[in-house]
Design an enzyme around this catalytic site. Structure first.
Site, short mmCIF file in Angstrom:
data_model
loop_
_atom_site.label_atom_id
_atom_site.label_comp_id
_atom_site.label_asym_id
_atom_site.label_seq_id
_atom_site.Cartn_x
_atom_site.Cartn_y
_atom_site.Cartn_z
N VAL A 1 -0.06 1.52 6.45
CA VAL A 1 -1.42 1.10 6.80
C VAL A 1 -1.61 -0.40 6.52
CG1 VAL A 1 -3.87 1.39 6.25
CG2 VAL A 1 -2.38 3.40 6.46
N CYS A 2 -1.63 -0.73 5.25
CA CYS A 2 -1.99 -2.08 4.86
C CYS A 2 -0.94 -3.10 5.28
CB CYS A 2 -2.22 -2.12 3.35
SG CYS A 2 -3.41 -0.87 2.84
N VAL A 3 0.30 -2.66 5.42
CA VAL A 3 1.35 -3.55 5.91
C VAL A 3 1.50 -3.42 7.42
CG1 VAL A 3 3.82 -4.11 5.80
CG2 VAL A 3 2.60 -3.43 3.73
#
Lengths: 207, 207, 207, 207, 207, 207, 207, 207
Positions: free
Chosen positions: E116-118
């Site tokens: 997600v965040c990456v």
């Protein structure tokens, strides 16, 4: 948009490469019980769908050892090419002719060891325009690292990685074509599936 | 330069393929506790985002067994196609019509087993121009080797591999759209996240 | 000749030690989905067999965090000892009194982390002549190496290593004591067993 | 100085506990292909050495499912105790009588699941002075952690952990007692050994 | 023929996404000791090469928790975007402006959780024509299966998978640019390398 | 009934055996980042509880390399025995005298490699009536198989297997003896615990 | 208080049991490269310490295959008992006489496969009052589960589990007895140690 | 349709990059015994096929340590480039000239560590139009995660992943070109293959 090159039982042939008693001792990326089962399942699948099947061995009079007897017995009339030396089966004219004689464009390949006996003919066949389906779980090699590298090389060249179960399902298309036939194939080679059938039959026969 | 085919809640439908009580006993590439949780999380996600959802089963009167009851209960009004025999759900006209009836171009697919019930419709859908998102952790199969092969086949054809958590995040876009709703979804299916919330609430309620 | 110290529902009490929201983030020798399920299964087992149950926490107002709310809710009337500082619960007089008040000689212990919150009271109880049954799968710690060391220490001192499922079976003795009760416990916490029941019920209800 | 409690074919009986089609879906500490092979190997071993063998099941009319048909077929005249409810087979009088009727002091036990169906009768038998040999690889359970705990509990009580192969070797004592018989047993259940024999026979028949 | 998109210290910026105290408890595909070390190593690398670095967090006032203090302390003057709700950092205008303000075309990204965040900002950046280098070992997520799926999605879109060590080496180009500086970075974060230096220094100082 | 030989800070000494820069390259049963952390944690623990600590090395002028400098620096006044050749530290008179000079009966031992530098003095000390506590996670060796064998040998002889965390907890007895001190020890060496504290402090400082 | 039964080079003999070319293909609990190295290391150790060594094989004219030639070559004058059929070497009178003829009370045993060729003579020897040291890493078997069961059986009977490296260290006692000899043994069989020596020699030769 | 870029002994050169005594202590994605064997096997292969071979090291006077002496000894006349500082060997003019001087278009690369010393020159060579074959099992790095990331980066750029065994087979083409030569290479570096040969030779020499 991609094309779905789907296995078709009228278009497919099976190549069993170097499943020899000696070479099998090199296979360590898969448990021997499971591997033996998978190879015999693939053979049963080939027979069940009446796919032209080609057997080949490498140097079977030496330490590599003879072809696993079960395969020899199951395909008594199949082309059997004991290669005198070519490591890549595709380099052997008899083998190549046998492949061409099938008239099929889809090649289902399994063998020992994966990065050589499977990958070399797979790459050769892809270059010639065949569709190649590697039966990963009926192919074995030294360890998981070696296998992973071989998979990446073959995938990059366009081979499709499958299992005997996936191939059987893709070839069969619809259970209604022969429920009992496919069920028997699965029951013989998938213990969990056999158990489901056992429980099911027990309960329904009581009803 | 690549295009980011991003899940969009207005464009997406969910296909749950063959999560049947019998077939689940074949799943061994993922722990059963985790797998059950993931499947239910995906269902909750579909419901939360009100994505059109289609249920289908293969031969549910035989050893494959009935659809997991929780799914049946959660989507009482969803199209439910008990396929009479087609292994690839895409080959079933009712299923195909149900997919088309959603009017969506993004298909979120999960099922059992990965290389058949997920891969076959995924490859078919890709060929027809759909964007395909495989929910890997709500799909299961015989072992990791089989899964890895299926993933490579689907990836090579253009499918995107995701998880239910990643899909939920991509669909939601911004926490502010509904903090509590998304938080509840996570709390119900991610024990570590639930613990964070428990500790947080305890401390802030004391403040 | 060994003695079989067998769990007996009239002789047993359950000690749940430090299943706290913060401490749970330290548990990495077992998957969080499976661990959560095991802890709740043990709690359900304790309730089902009406075993006296004792809850205790360590420093719950600090970073260790509050007791998992499900446990608090399930045993509203159980002795609940929020220890002011003792790391070994056995060193806390209230806890010790609660144990003694049960009048039981068999102690079923689970907690977080295994080598401290479980092992310390287990070793203390063994020294006092209690029979100790560690519920290994409802206890967790940093990694498998740590767990293995803790198990060896406890085993060497005479603790018996069990699981919640094994304990439930040993306590129940005979399915006929309550088929539905035990079946429900298993169905709620063993996905594979739930699937068996689902398939069974479907088939027998049709008959 | 320790005593070597050595398996002796005149002193040993085999107890096969709860190898039922439904319960087998719970076994995940060992690959299903390998497990099926091991159970059948143990059965063949029992038959080969003409050891009195006792079959028992738990609740076989319910979700646990029927005994694996191969076992039923292989021991048509063996005592077969379908327990009406007792979880520990030792608690069933018929079973106990069948054990006593063998007149043997060495009990070879395997079953599903390890920490219950194997461990409970093993612990009971040890308490009664029997020598207990657990066939670890023909016994299965939920996961490796559960198995490890069960092994430690049984070992601490004096059970000896073996495999079907080790047991067969200890029973046979000397290849010359029947080279072909033992060789066939191994060839049928150890693919690597079968390959050795295949290569050996091929080469020596040529000579 | 491929192009080698090589990291260049004049062209690269570092994006550290959501390394927050709460979210870190979700990371289970990598050992916490190793992960902490890798994140701090990446930070030291960014500082050492004076790469523009951007910090961002998601909902840091809630259960996700604050940014790891070490990162805050190390980059006191870096743009720090506490996103009010956007899950994909790229959707936050301040973040996007900060990225653009660096004037760099190579983005080195790490964060929690990987898929997600990456992955989300990585895919967004690739679409905009940036070169994306994912620092895999300073990014973490729920388990290896999730990570593998995220890697395949990012790789398919053109992201390059690296590690902090590989990135440092590619940025540095030649040891002679600063032997001691690079050596110190490695010594501080690679225990094996530190040991080599210790032994080397001890021996050469004696000489 | 067993005796609980409990670590007591007034009775315990710490022996750090052969944590040398060269020998550390042999350690492969534990990740180097984690191992380094564990060794430094044990050292901090020894210092925190003011336990008499003895350092020793084997052949430190040769390929085994010098003692890890951090240990030398942390215990400048500790007995430091550079053994001229004895492989079992217990065979070295200076070492033995240093142990005796502590006047302690509980020996906490860690070292490299486990089956030699730890096991040999552990077995010697047990023979002399000392209580031995092996800090398993600050001891390392070639691989897990080697470690498991060493653990079984030491356990059979009466050694207790612990971890630095378990030892610290057993020594400390009660958080109230020094909350901040123990908290700092944990925060410095357990990333997950540090995160809990970070989140906790952030929230409570806002309140 | 335990007794430290310490290997003593004047009291020890080495038994190498069934390291035969065919049987080695059964060994799958350890990588073949590592296993080959360990067996040769043990042989070198036996030769280096001039320990009486006994070779034995089982049915070497059949599929089990001949003794590994390196062992035959290394111990040309050692008693070599090609057993005509006894599975437990201890049951062979010639073997037993050879053991007795050594006059040693400590037996160092390794072989293939662990639970048979090693465990059987180990248990027999323990019963006769010998001290038994199993060289675990020069012994191999079908898989880790089998090995673990064999280890528990032997440990419970009093065998000590060691490795060739641990045995060499315990036999040597003090590096000063022969620095170069022991160093050469390690350099030839421990790549990491060889590297340490290479680096050390390079640096000190320059000084 | 893909092209099969097949290794050809007239077109190939071998690059051995940074197999240095110090750097080898960093390699943990592969067992040291196996790794040492693979590197020496690759060297033997290069020599056997008389492929031009280039040796290079990085900073060999510092902690990285000298080239493994076996490689130095095996290729006394090979170009040997001790790079003064360039991390990517391709950045070193002497190295580049040596590569060009071979006149080969196929580069077989192995080295330590994979993601730097192998990947950097591999990516540089691909950009210049060389065909690159990475010998994965003679290349090593910190851990499997790092290796996997490096493999994906190189594969995406067009490198082919192989093993020394696969490369040898592809170069040799046909056993008949030199049966004994290839057999010796395999026998020296594949224990399982050596065993096959041993058994085969024993049996055929008796015939």
């Amino acid at each position: 948009m991609s094309t779905y090159n789907r296995l078709n039982k009228d278009d497919a042939a099976v190549l069993l490469v170097d499943h020899q008693a000696g070479l099998l001792s090199l296979v360590r990326d898969i448990d021997p019980d499971r591997f033996k089962n998978n190879v015999l399942a693939l053979a049963d699948m080939a027979e069940y769908f009446q796919l032209p099947t080609i057997l080949t061995t490498s140097f079977e009079d030496g330490p590599n050892g003879p072809l696993v007897p079960e395969l020899k017995a199951q395909f008594p009339d199949a082309p059997y090419i004991a290669r005198p030396g070519q490591i890549n089966a595709w380099d052997n004219e008899d083998f190549l002719n046998a492949v061409k004689a099938t008239g099929k464009k889809q090649l289902i390949i399994a063998g020992v060891v994966t990065e050589v006996c499977v990958a070399f003919p797979a790459l050769s066949a892809l270059e010639k325009g065949f569709e190649v389906f590697v039966i990963t779980d009926a192919s074995g090699t030294f360890n998981a690292m070696t296998r992973d590298a071989a998979w990446q090389r073959m995938t990059a060249a366009g081979a499709q990685l499958m299992t005997w179960f996936g191939a059987a399902c893709e070839l069969h298309r619809d259970w209604r074509n022969d429920i009992e036939g496919l069920g028997t194939l699965f029951s013989n080679h998938i213990p969990d599936y056999r158990n489901l059938i056992t429980s099911y039959n027990t309960l329904t026969s009581k009803a």
